[in-house]
Design a protein around this motif. Structure first.
Motif: not given
Length: 121
Positions: A1, A26-27, A101-102
């Motif tokens: 998140q 966050g991520s 996020v990735s």
């Protein structure tokens, strides 16, 4: 998140200045565009300014020359410098961040909680 924390709002007299900040945490794999929107009472949320990851900017026509958006990529932070403030600038200001996020995604647009800016004598 992804979490967005805004700061810098408050009460200022007409003609004054404020600087808003919005830090993303966050991520986060990467961040694309970062922007500011505002919503005045009884009105729809509207774009204030947006800045891309490469630094290109876009402003609402009515705000050009008074507001400046910038970002610090190392800090995942976007700023909004507001000068010569007018009573009609009174609104809740929200930051908006496009983040991945990735490496494989997903990517989403995230909103801050909003910070109140009141321009009044």
């Amino acid at each position: 998140q992804v979490q967005l924390v805004e700061s810098g709002g408050g009460l200022v007299q007409p003609g004054g200045s404020l600087r808003l900040s919005c830090a993303a945490s966050g991520s986060i794999f990467s961040i694309g565009s970062m922007g500011w929107y505002r919503q005045a009472p009884g009105k729809q949320r509207e774009l204030v300014a947006v800045i891309t990851s490469s630094g290109s900017t876009n402003y609402a026509d009515s705000l050009k020359g008074r507001f400046t958006i910038s970002r610090d990529n190392a800090k995942n932070t976007v700023y909004l410098q507001m000068n010569t403030l007018k009573p009609e600038d009174t609104a809740v200001y929200y930051c908006n961040v496009h983040a991945l996020v990735s490496k494989l995604g997903p990517d989403n647009y995230y909103w801050g909680q909003g910070t109140q800016v009141t321009v009044s004598s």
